[in-house]
Scaffold this motif. Structure first.
Motif, short mmCIF file in Angstrom:
data_model
loop_
_atom_site.label_atom_id
_atom_site.label_comp_id
_atom_site.label_asym_id
_atom_site.label_seq_id
_atom_site.Cartn_x
_atom_site.Cartn_y
_atom_site.Cartn_z
N UNK A 167 4.18 4.76 5.01
CA UNK A 167 3.79 5.16 3.65
C UNK A 167 5.03 5.38 2.79
N UNK A 168 6.05 6.03 3.35
CA UNK A 168 7.27 6.29 2.59
C UNK A 168 7.94 4.98 2.20
N UNK A 169 8.01 4.03 3.14
CA UNK A 169 8.62 2.73 2.84
C UNK A 169 7.87 2.00 1.74
N UNK A 170 6.54 2.09 1.76
CA UNK A 170 5.75 1.43 0.72
C UNK A 170 5.97 2.11 -0.62
N UNK A 171 6.13 3.43 -0.60
CA UNK A 171 6.41 4.15 -1.85
C UNK A 171 7.80 3.82 -2.37
N UNK A 172 8.74 3.57 -1.47
CA UNK A 172 10.08 3.14 -1.89
C UNK A 172 10.01 1.76 -2.53
N UNK A 173 9.17 0.88 -1.97
CA UNK A 173 8.98 -0.44 -2.58
C UNK A 173 8.42 -0.29 -4.00
N UNK A 174 7.40 0.54 -4.13
CA UNK A 174 6.80 0.77 -5.45
C UNK A 174 7.84 1.33 -6.43
N UNK A 175 8.60 2.31 -5.97
CA UNK A 175 9.65 2.92 -6.79
C UNK A 175 10.68 1.89 -7.23
N UNK A 176 11.16 1.09 -6.30
CA UNK A 176 12.28 0.18 -6.59
C UNK A 176 11.88 -1.02 -7.42
N UNK A 177 10.58 -1.31 -7.51
CA UNK A 177 10.13 -2.45 -8.32
C UNK A 177 9.49 -2.02 -9.63
N UNK A 178 9.40 -0.72 -9.87
CA UNK A 178 8.87 -0.21 -11.14
C UNK A 178 9.80 -0.58 -12.29
#
Length: 279
Positions: A167-178
């Motif tokens: 979940x944290x990795x997916x949230x990092x993906x979301x964060x970094x592509x925002x």
């Protein structure tokens, strides 16, 4: 051997990076608002929550597929082989945290260079145009970025096979592509969220919803890239649509560079905070 003074200095460098990257001291309030206004409309779009949940589900399945294929297992072993140059006793993902922050950064540079090259290659192929190539561009680029973040998590000693780290990795993906005007808020919220967890936690107990309407800005940007490539593929130079190839490769490189930059600073700061708080 971990050098505490060096770790403290690196943390200070990351804090300065936050100031520079999020432009807290570089822009006046009016300029920030002017910059954010076009993207802010995406944030206010009325999107049915069920579509955002479907987006979560799609990326969770893609992430799971990437984690469970044989090439990913081989990659983890390759990371271990590189890491054993510094510590021969490394056998598990958590053992990576015995290395210094500079050693970990060195390892990440070796692997991230390949990911950026892979992204450029994928963008170049997409730039050739054609319905099939354009239709698979988004899922392929997302797979590259998710795999990039999984590699960084592994290098910094966080096992993405654990539900919490997934979940944290997916949230990092979301964060970094925002879009950038929204990244700081999500960055701060994610660090506040992970302070709840310790090494014994396996499952994520917070808000597991990942994607919000603001991410549509990035989605539309990628769709716009494909439309531009479709137009430019008509301009052939010596039998090759060079302009389309240049646009595809260039935009992919910039986004992948942003993803690797944000994700690595996230995992570095997370590791350093956990180390220095224990001193």
């Amino acid at each position: 051997m971990v050098n505490i003074k060096r770790e403290q200095k690196r943390l200070e460098e990351i804090l300065q990076w936050e100031v520079d990257y999020f432009q807290l001291n570089r822009k006046g309030k009016g300029e920030r608002i002017a910059t954010s206004r076009p993207i802010f409309k995406f944030n206010e779009m009325k999107i049915d929550p069920k579509y955002l949940r479907q987006l979560d589900s799609i990326f969770i399945q893609l992430q799971s597929f990437l984690q469970n294929n044989q090439s990913e297992k081989e990659l983890v072993q390759k990371i271990f082989r590189y890491a054993r140059l510094f510590n021969p006793e490394i056998e598990h993902v958590e053992d990576m945290q015995t290395l210094s922050i500079d050693q970990l950064h060195y390892l990440s540079e070796q692997f991230m260079a390949k990911q950026r090259l892979l992204s450029v290659g994928q963008g170049s192929v997409t730039g050739l145009g054609g319905f099939v190539l354009l239709s698979i561009d988004l899922p392929l680029l997302a797979a590259i970025h998710l795999r990039t973040i999984q590699q960084l998590a592994t290098i910094y000693g966080y096992d993405t096979k654990k539900p919490l780290e997934q979940v944290i990795a997916l949230k990092v993906y979301y964060l970094s592509t925002l879009p950038r005007p929204y990244q700081q808020e999500v960055w701060d919220a994610l660090f506040e969220e992970i302070t709840y967890y310790d090494e014994e936690h396996i499952f994520f107990e917070g808000e597991d919803k990942v994607f919000e309407a603001a991410w549509c800005g990035q989605l539309i940007r990628q769709v716009g890239k494909n439309i531009l490539i479709s137009v430019l593929r008509k301009k052939w130079i010596q039998g090759v649509p060079l302009l389309g190839v240049a646009v595809g490769a260039g935009m992919n490189y910039q986004l992948t560079k942003q993803v690797t930059d944000v994700a690595e600073h996230f995992y570095q700061k997370r590791l350093l905070l956990s180390r220095l708080e224990g001193q």
